[in-house]
Design a protein around this motif. Structure first.
Motif, PDB file in Angstrom:
ATOM      1  N   UNK A  10      13.853  54.794 -47.203  1.00  0.00           N
ATOM      2  CA  UNK A  10      12.628  55.749 -46.915  1.00  0.00           C
ATOM      3  C   UNK A  10      12.749  56.418 -45.405  1.00  0.00           C
ATOM      4  N   UNK A  11      11.709  56.887 -44.961  1.00  0.00           N
ATOM      5  CA  UNK A  11      11.651  57.401 -43.641  1.00  0.00           C
ATOM      6  C   UNK A  11      10.755  56.498 -42.833  1.00  0.00           C
ATOM      7  N   UNK A  12      11.369  56.470 -41.661  1.00  0.00           N
ATOM      8  CA  UNK A  12      10.746  55.657 -40.444  1.00  0.00           C
ATOM      9  C   UNK A  12      10.863  56.038 -39.171  1.00  0.00           C
ATOM     10  N   UNK A  13       9.967  55.800 -38.218  1.00  0.00           N
ATOM     11  CA  UNK A  13      10.022  56.198 -36.864  1.00  0.00           C
ATOM     12  C   UNK A  13      11.220  55.345 -36.298  1.00  0.00           C
ATOM     13  N   UNK A  14      11.507  56.059 -35.321  1.00  0.00           N
ATOM     14  CA  UNK A  14      12.701  55.147 -34.245  1.00  0.00           C
ATOM     15  C   UNK A  14      12.083  53.883 -33.707  1.00  0.00           C
ATOM     16  N   UNK A  15      12.595  52.754 -33.768  1.00  0.00           N
ATOM     17  CA  UNK A  15      12.128  51.569 -33.299  1.00  0.00           C
ATOM     18  C   UNK A  15      11.370  50.553 -34.513  1.00  0.00           C
ATOM     19  N   UNK A  16      11.333  51.489 -35.650  1.00  0.00           N
ATOM     20  CA  UNK A  16      10.738  50.856 -36.786  1.00  0.00           C
ATOM     21  C   UNK A  16      11.741  49.870 -37.587  1.00  0.00           C
ATOM     22  N   UNK A  17      11.247  49.345 -38.894  1.00  0.00           N
ATOM     23  CA  UNK A  17      12.127  48.531 -39.686  1.00  0.00           C
ATOM     24  C   UNK A  17      12.087  48.928 -41.074  1.00  0.00           C
ATOM     25  N   UNK A  18      13.068  48.421 -41.720  1.00  0.00           N
ATOM     26  CA  UNK A  18      13.070  48.594 -42.972  1.00  0.00           C
ATOM     27  C   UNK A  18      13.677  47.541 -43.566  1.00  0.00           C
ATOM     28  N   UNK A  45      32.621  59.494 -42.151  1.00  0.00           N
ATOM     29  CA  UNK A  45      33.182  58.493 -43.154  1.00  0.00           C
ATOM     30  C   UNK A  45      32.254  57.227 -43.384  1.00  0.00           C
ATOM     31  N   UNK A  46      32.199  56.693 -44.473  1.00  0.00           N
ATOM     32  CA  UNK A  46      31.633  55.488 -45.057  1.00  0.00           C
ATOM     33  C   UNK A  46      31.999  54.317 -43.903  1.00  0.00           C
ATOM     34  N   UNK A  47      31.108  53.609 -43.477  1.00  0.00           N
ATOM     35  CA  UNK A  47      31.357  52.674 -42.496  1.00  0.00           C
ATOM     36  C   UNK A  47      30.700  51.375 -42.837  1.00  0.00           C
ATOM     37  N   UNK A  48      31.127  50.117 -42.570  1.00  0.00           N
ATOM     38  CA  UNK A  48      30.673  48.816 -42.825  1.00  0.00           C
ATOM     39  C   UNK A  48      29.299  48.437 -41.957  1.00  0.00           C
ATOM     40  N   UNK A  49      28.601  48.051 -42.515  1.00  0.00           N
ATOM     41  CA  UNK A  49      27.192  47.714 -41.949  1.00  0.00           C
ATOM     42  C   UNK A  49      27.290  46.182 -41.715  1.00  0.00           C
ATOM     43  N   UNK A  50      27.477  45.584 -43.154  1.00  0.00           N
ATOM     44  CA  UNK A  50      27.518  44.016 -42.980  1.00  0.00           C
ATOM     45  C   UNK A  50      28.326  43.662 -44.359  1.00  0.00           C
ATOM     46  N   UNK A  51      29.235  42.661 -44.212  1.00  0.00           N
ATOM     47  CA  UNK A  51      29.862  42.063 -45.422  1.00  0.00           C
ATOM     48  C   UNK A  51      29.724  40.557 -45.305  1.00  0.00           C
ATOM     49  N   UNK A  52      29.542  40.056 -46.354  1.00  0.00           N
ATOM     50  CA  UNK A  52      29.355  38.631 -46.537  1.00  0.00           C
ATOM     51  C   UNK A  52      30.531  38.127 -47.726  1.00  0.00           C
ATOM     52  N   UNK A  53      31.412  37.366 -47.283  1.00  0.00           N
ATOM     53  CA  UNK A  53      32.134  36.591 -47.885  1.00  0.00           C
ATOM     54  C   UNK A  53      31.592  35.138 -48.319  1.00  0.00           C
ATOM     55  N   UNK A  64      25.652  47.590 -35.089  1.00  0.00           N
ATOM     56  CA  UNK A  64      24.393  46.645 -35.369  1.00  0.00           C
ATOM     57  C   UNK A  64      23.904  46.052 -34.210  1.00  0.00           C
ATOM     58  N   UNK A  65      24.822  45.222 -33.296  1.00  0.00           N
ATOM     59  CA  UNK A  65      24.221  44.701 -32.191  1.00  0.00           C
ATOM     60  C   UNK A  65      22.942  43.868 -32.251  1.00  0.00           C
ATOM     61  N   UNK A  66      23.037  42.982 -33.381  1.00  0.00           N
ATOM     62  CA  UNK A  66      21.999  42.140 -33.603  1.00  0.00           C
ATOM     63  C   UNK A  66      20.838  42.657 -34.367  1.00  0.00           C
ATOM     64  N   UNK A  78      18.338  38.803 -54.949  1.00  0.00           N
ATOM     65  CA  UNK A  78      18.631  39.937 -54.456  1.00  0.00           C
ATOM     66  C   UNK A  78      19.418  39.987 -53.210  1.00  0.00           C
ATOM     67  N   UNK A  79      20.429  40.672 -52.886  1.00  0.00           N
ATOM     68  CA  UNK A  79      20.854  40.812 -51.591  1.00  0.00           C
ATOM     69  C   UNK A  79      20.222  41.926 -50.664  1.00  0.00           C
ATOM     70  N   UNK A  80      19.628  41.219 -49.606  1.00  0.00           N
ATOM     71  CA  UNK A  80      18.924  42.066 -48.634  1.00  0.00           C
ATOM     72  C   UNK A  80      19.683  42.512 -47.446  1.00  0.00           C
ATOM     73  N   UNK A  81      19.068  43.541 -46.600  1.00  0.00           N
ATOM     74  CA  UNK A  81      19.428  43.769 -45.449  1.00  0.00           C
ATOM     75  C   UNK A  81      18.297  44.145 -44.781  1.00  0.00           C
ATOM     76  N   UNK A  82      18.056  43.522 -43.583  1.00  0.00           N
ATOM     77  CA  UNK A  82      16.813  43.683 -42.777  1.00  0.00           C
ATOM     78  C   UNK A  82      17.146  44.368 -41.783  1.00  0.00           C
ATOM     79  N   UNK A  83      16.446  45.509 -41.572  1.00  0.00           N
ATOM     80  CA  UNK A  83      16.917  46.448 -40.230  1.00  0.00           C
ATOM     81  C   UNK A  83      15.872  46.636 -39.214  1.00  0.00           C
TER      82      UNK A  83
END
Length: 125
Positions: A10-18, A45-53, A64-66, A78-83
């Motif tokens: 979705x659309x979020x302002x800078x500093x926000x979370x999704x 190009x497509x880039x890695x955000x997070x990969x879990x083996x 990402x820097x934490x 479900x698999x989640x990505x908290x941003x």
């Protein structure tokens, strides 16, 4: 055949979370061992955000820097990505990746990848 389906963009302002979610439709012949997120910004190009083996390690992209955390994804969960602390540079299509690891008779690893259609994340300044 496995089909990942993303939601939560979705659309979020800078500093926000999704929080992004990925669920898999279909059935895998073997357990899915690799679960993760990639992103693609316009003209990049497509880039890695997070990969879990599963059972081994989690890798995050350097940017990402934490700020992001991958979670869930065990069994049918479900698999989640908290941003958090999103920046305009995080704008892009976020794609769920699920992967199978197969071994040949010679014990060589072969990967089978499944990709979702992606969910748009837009961060405004």
């Amino acid at each position: 055949q496995v089909q990942p389906v993303e939601s939560g963009g979705g659309l979020v302002q800078s500093g926000g979370s999704l929080r992004l979610s990925c669920v898999a439709s279909g059935t895998s012949a073997i357990p899915i061992r690799i679960k993760g997120w990639y992103r693609q910004a316009p003209d990049k190009e497509r880039e890695l955000v997070a990969s879990w083996i599963i059972g081994e390690r989690i890798d995050y992209g350097d940017f990402v820097k934490g700020r992001f955390t991958i979670s869930g994804g065990l069994g049918e969960e479900p698999l989640y990505l908290e941003m958090n602390n999103l920046e305009p540079e995080d704008t892009g299509v976020y794609v769920c990746h699920l992967g199978e690891i197969w071994y040949t008779e010679g014990n060589e690893k072969k990967f089978v990848d499944y990709w979702g259609q992606g969910t748009q994340v837009t961060v405004s300044s």
